[in-house]
Design a protein around this motif. Structure first.
Motif, PDB file in Angstrom:
ATOM      1  N   ARG A 246      44.158  22.434  41.716  1.00  0.00           N
ATOM      2  CA  ARG A 246      43.781  21.024  41.547  1.00  0.00           C
ATOM      3  C   ARG A 246      42.279  20.845  41.366  1.00  0.00           C
ATOM      4  O   ARG A 246      41.850  20.033  40.562  1.00  0.00           O
ATOM      5  N   VAL A 247      41.502  21.576  42.131  1.00  0.00           N
ATOM      6  CA  VAL A 247      40.048  21.411  42.067  1.00  0.00           C
ATOM      7  C   VAL A 247      39.440  22.404  41.078  1.00  0.00           C
ATOM      8  O   VAL A 247      38.593  22.044  40.262  1.00  0.00           O
ATOM      9  N   GLY A 248      39.876  23.660  41.125  1.00  0.00           N
ATOM     10  CA  GLY A 248      39.307  24.681  40.254  1.00  0.00           C
ATOM     11  C   GLY A 248      39.967  24.785  38.896  1.00  0.00           C
ATOM     12  O   GLY A 248      39.446  25.465  38.011  1.00  0.00           O
ATOM     13  N   GLY A 249      41.142  24.153  38.733  1.00  0.00           N
ATOM     14  CA  GLY A 249      41.826  24.206  37.450  1.00  0.00           C
ATOM     15  C   GLY A 249      42.386  25.567  37.100  1.00  0.00           C
ATOM     16  O   GLY A 249      42.478  25.930  35.920  1.00  0.00           O
ATOM     17  N   LEU A 250      42.791  26.334  38.085  1.00  0.00           N
ATOM     18  CA  LEU A 250      43.314  27.687  37.851  1.00  0.00           C
ATOM     19  C   LEU A 250      44.723  27.590  37.271  1.00  0.00           C
ATOM     20  O   LEU A 250      45.553  26.802  37.735  1.00  0.00           O
ATOM     21  N   SER A 251      45.021  28.418  36.274  1.00  0.00           N
ATOM     22  CA  SER A 251      46.334  28.406  35.625  1.00  0.00           C
ATOM     23  C   SER A 251      47.347  29.204  36.451  1.00  0.00           C
ATOM     24  O   SER A 251      46.988  29.981  37.337  1.00  0.00           O
ATOM     25  N   SER A 252      48.632  29.027  36.106  1.00  0.00           N
ATOM     26  CA  SER A 252      49.700  29.728  36.829  1.00  0.00           C
ATOM     27  C   SER A 252      49.602  31.240  36.639  1.00  0.00           C
ATOM     28  O   SER A 252      49.840  32.012  37.584  1.00  0.00           O
ATOM     29  N   SER A 253      49.270  31.680  35.435  1.00  0.00           N
ATOM     30  CA  SER A 253      49.137  33.114  35.190  1.00  0.00           C
ATOM     31  C   SER A 253      47.997  33.714  36.008  1.00  0.00           C
ATOM     32  O   SER A 253      48.096  34.849  36.503  1.00  0.00           O
ATOM     33  N   MET A 254      46.912  32.954  36.170  1.00  0.00           N
ATOM     34  CA  MET A 254      45.796  33.433  36.984  1.00  0.00           C
ATOM     35  C   MET A 254      46.173  33.516  38.460  1.00  0.00           C
ATOM     36  O   MET A 254      45.703  34.395  39.178  1.00  0.00           O
ATOM     37  N   VAL A 255      47.024  32.605  38.917  1.00  0.00           N
ATOM     38  CA  VAL A 255      47.497  32.653  40.307  1.00  0.00           C
ATOM     39  C   VAL A 255      48.298  33.931  40.547  1.00  0.00           C
ATOM     40  O   VAL A 255      48.128  34.609  41.574  1.00  0.00           O
ATOM     41  N   ILE A 256      49.172  34.283  39.587  1.00  0.00           N
ATOM     42  CA  ILE A 256      49.942  35.521  39.715  1.00  0.00           C
ATOM     43  C   ILE A 256      49.004  36.735  39.687  1.00  0.00           C
ATOM     44  O   ILE A 256      49.149  37.681  40.464  1.00  0.00           O
ATOM     45  N   GLY A 257      48.020  36.688  38.794  1.00  0.00           N
ATOM     46  CA  GLY A 257      47.048  37.774  38.749  1.00  0.00           C
ATOM     47  C   GLY A 257      46.248  37.885  40.027  1.00  0.00           C
ATOM     48  O   GLY A 257      45.951  38.998  40.484  1.00  0.00           O
ATOM     49  N   LEU A 258      45.910  36.737  40.621  1.00  0.00           N
ATOM     50  CA  LEU A 258      45.178  36.756  41.894  1.00  0.00           C
ATOM     51  C   LEU A 258      46.008  37.415  42.987  1.00  0.00           C
ATOM     52  O   LEU A 258      45.478  38.165  43.816  1.00  0.00           O
ATOM     53  N   ALA A 259      47.325  37.150  43.003  1.00  0.00           N
ATOM     54  CA  ALA A 259      48.198  37.781  44.005  1.00  0.00           C
ATOM     55  C   ALA A 259      48.184  39.299  43.851  1.00  0.00           C
ATOM     56  O   ALA A 259      48.153  40.034  44.848  1.00  0.00           O
ATOM     57  N   VAL A 260      48.177  39.778  42.608  1.00  0.00           N
ATOM     58  CA  VAL A 260      48.123  41.230  42.374  1.00  0.00           C
ATOM     59  C   VAL A 260      46.780  41.792  42.842  1.00  0.00           C
ATOM     60  O   VAL A 260      46.725  42.846  43.502  1.00  0.00           O
ATOM     61  N   VAL A 261      45.693  41.099  42.521  1.00  0.00           N
ATOM     62  CA  VAL A 261      44.354  41.557  42.927  1.00  0.00           C
ATOM     63  C   VAL A 261      44.230  41.577  44.450  1.00  0.00           C
ATOM     64  O   VAL A 261      43.686  42.533  45.038  1.00  0.00           O
ATOM     65  N   VAL A 262      44.726  40.534  45.100  1.00  0.00           N
ATOM     66  CA  VAL A 262      44.665  40.473  46.566  1.00  0.00           C
ATOM     67  C   VAL A 262      45.437  41.640  47.178  1.00  0.00           C
ATOM     68  O   VAL A 262      44.970  42.288  48.132  1.00  0.00           O
ATOM     69  N   THR A 263      46.614  41.926  46.654  1.00  0.00           N
ATOM     70  CA  THR A 263      47.424  43.036  47.179  1.00  0.00           C
ATOM     71  C   THR A 263      46.716  44.371  47.013  1.00  0.00           C
ATOM     72  O   THR A 263      46.632  45.177  47.952  1.00  0.00           O
ATOM     73  N   ILE A 264      46.170  44.617  45.818  1.00  0.00           N
ATOM     74  CA  ILE A 264      45.496  45.889  45.558  1.00  0.00           C
ATOM     75  C   ILE A 264      44.262  46.047  46.444  1.00  0.00           C
ATOM     76  O   ILE A 264      44.038  47.112  47.049  1.00  0.00           O
ATOM     77  N   LEU A 265      43.456  44.985  46.566  1.00  0.00           N
ATOM     78  CA  LEU A 265      42.228  45.087  47.353  1.00  0.00           C
ATOM     79  C   LEU A 265      42.520  45.190  48.851  1.00  0.00           C
ATOM     80  O   LEU A 265      41.767  45.835  49.584  1.00  0.00           O
ATOM     81  N   ALA A 266      43.588  44.563  49.312  1.00  0.00           N
ATOM     82  CA  ALA A 266      43.945  44.689  50.727  1.00  0.00           C
ATOM     83  C   ALA A 266      44.305  46.137  51.057  1.00  0.00           C
ATOM     84  O   ALA A 266      43.881  46.682  52.084  1.00  0.00           O
ATOM     85  N   ILE A 267      45.094  46.774  50.189  1.00  0.00           N
ATOM     86  CA  ILE A 267      45.444  48.186  50.389  1.00  0.00           C
ATOM     87  C   ILE A 267      44.202  49.060  50.267  1.00  0.00           C
ATOM     88  O   ILE A 267      43.991  49.983  51.072  1.00  0.00           O
ATOM     89  N   TRP A 268      43.368  48.776  49.270  1.00  0.00           N
ATOM     90  CA  TRP A 268      42.131  49.548  49.083  1.00  0.00           C
ATOM     91  C   TRP A 268      41.232  49.463  50.314  1.00  0.00           C
ATOM     92  O   TRP A 268      40.633  50.478  50.722  1.00  0.00           O
TER      93      TRP A 268
END
Length: 392
Positions: A127-149
């Protein structure tokens, strides 16, 4: 030859039972109701704020900071015990059999916790940052990878060095924050560069950990991790496993007066006892931060709750705890000790309450905040009067 994977499985069962034993006191009936009320009020305030957010609000920056703070401090849960230094030493070559499920469990906990925080930030990002749905899915992947890293890198850093250095912490903090922020900002060049740095750092720590398994360091790390949980649980029930830890904190010497030696020793006990001092520090910080919530009645209620919690924990931690205190060296009647402890508990309760009330008056109705302060003072004084009549 014992099966190390089977040993870890048995320890994990015991660990889970241990957590359940103390969580039933931490999340008891009335506390669960309070948490439900606070979470609901915070969610309502969050949704109301999202209806009309400030212009140019740094949504990506706030989300990156929140995700970094939830990912970076996690330590792997190895469930090692003191005797493992001798018990596992003949099986050192098979330690990976034990470590694999331990690291997988540690990674799963961090990933779930991080994804929960990410889900909370999604309305802000969309709502505030205007992030798209595809970017949200990509963020979930990045968060998962960095948490494991992060879990793996920290584990290998512990393996390679006597302790995790400030340099290691700064590197991981910078990589996590930079990757989250520049990914949300769609700066793919910097994001890719940080990804390469993260990979290089991981393999660098992996090659450094080819030394023999450091049983002493890993066992100490696991004991420190469990002690933090036991110290937290000790706020709600008696925990026999908790060990009191003291720190000198010489930088506070100039603030303590030795005019009354008995009072000085009690104040010094409060300052040096880590679990008690950090408990007060956390609650004091919360008292100053809660006024920034938008729901006025929640702010007023939390001012009362946190102030009352500080008074109770300080009083009981200094007077009724059986752990050795420095004031025990000073031969004074118990009534005198109780008077000094109550005076100190009032001081450390009212000081953050006053500061929090001043901050809250800038954002909320002053009359409501005044009522909250009066209620907090009344509840604290009621508690002390009750304890004075029943000193046992």
């Amino acid at each position: 030859m014992p099966n190390l994977a089977f040993i870890y499985g048995k320890r994990f069962q015991s660990y889970f039972i241990e957590l359940q034993r103390y969580m039933q006191f931490i999340i008891s009936g009335h506390i669960a109701v309070v948490l439900l009320f606070v979470i609901g009020a915070a969610g309502y305030s969050y949704s109301q704020w999202l209806q009309n957010p400030p212009e140019d609000f740094p949504a990506f920056l706030v989300a990156a900071v929140a995700l970094t703070l939830v990912v970076v401090p996690n330590r792997p849960a190895l469930l090692l015990k003191q005797a493992d230094h001798y018990f596992f030493l003949p099986m050192e070559q098979q330690m990976q059999t034990y470590l694999r499920p331990a690291l997988r469990w540690s990674e799963l906990i961090v990933v779930v916790r991080s994804l929960v925080v990410m889900v909370v930030t999604i309305p802000l990002l969309t709502r505030v940052g205007g992030l798209s749905s595809s970017m949200v899915i990509g963020l979930a992947v990045v968060v998962t990878i960095l948490a494991i890293w992060n879990v793996r890198s920290k584990f290998y850093a512990f393996w390679a060095h006597d302790q995790v250095s400030v340099f290691d912490f700064v590197i991981r903090l910078g990589i996590l924050f930079g990757t989250f922020y520049f990914f949300l900002s769609s700066n793919w060049i910097v994001t890719g560069l940080l990804g390469v740095i993260a990979g290089v750092y991981y393999f660098f720590m992996l090659t450094k950990s080819l030394a023999p398994f450091p049983f002493d360091r890993m066992i100490d790390m696991e004991q420190q991790r469990m002690q933090r949980f036991y110290q937290f649980a000790n706020y709600f029930t008696e925990v026999p496993h908790v060990r009191s830890k003291v720190s000198r904190r010489a930088w506070l010497n100039g603030l303590l007066s030795k005019g009354n030696m008995h009072q000085f020793l009690i104040v010094r006990s409060f300052v040096r006892k880590d679990e008690l001092f950090y408990m007060w520090l956390r609650l004091a910080i919360l008292l100053v931060l809660v006024p920034f919530l938008s729901f006025s009645y929640v702010v007023a209620g939390l001012l009362v709750v946190f102030s009352f919690a500080i008074a109770i924990q300080t009083h009981q931690g200094l007077l009724f705890n059986q752990i050795f205190r420095m004031d025990m060296l000073y031969p004074r009647p118990e009534v005198s000790k109780q008077q000094v402890v109550m005076k100190l508990a009032r001081l450390v309760s009212y000081a953050p309450l006053g500061l929090g009330a001043v901050v809250a008056s800038l954002f909320h109705q002053p009359v409501l905040i005044l009522v909250a302060v009066v209620a907090a003072v009344a509840s604290i004084e009621w508690y002390f009067v009750r304890k004075k009549k029943q000193p046992d």
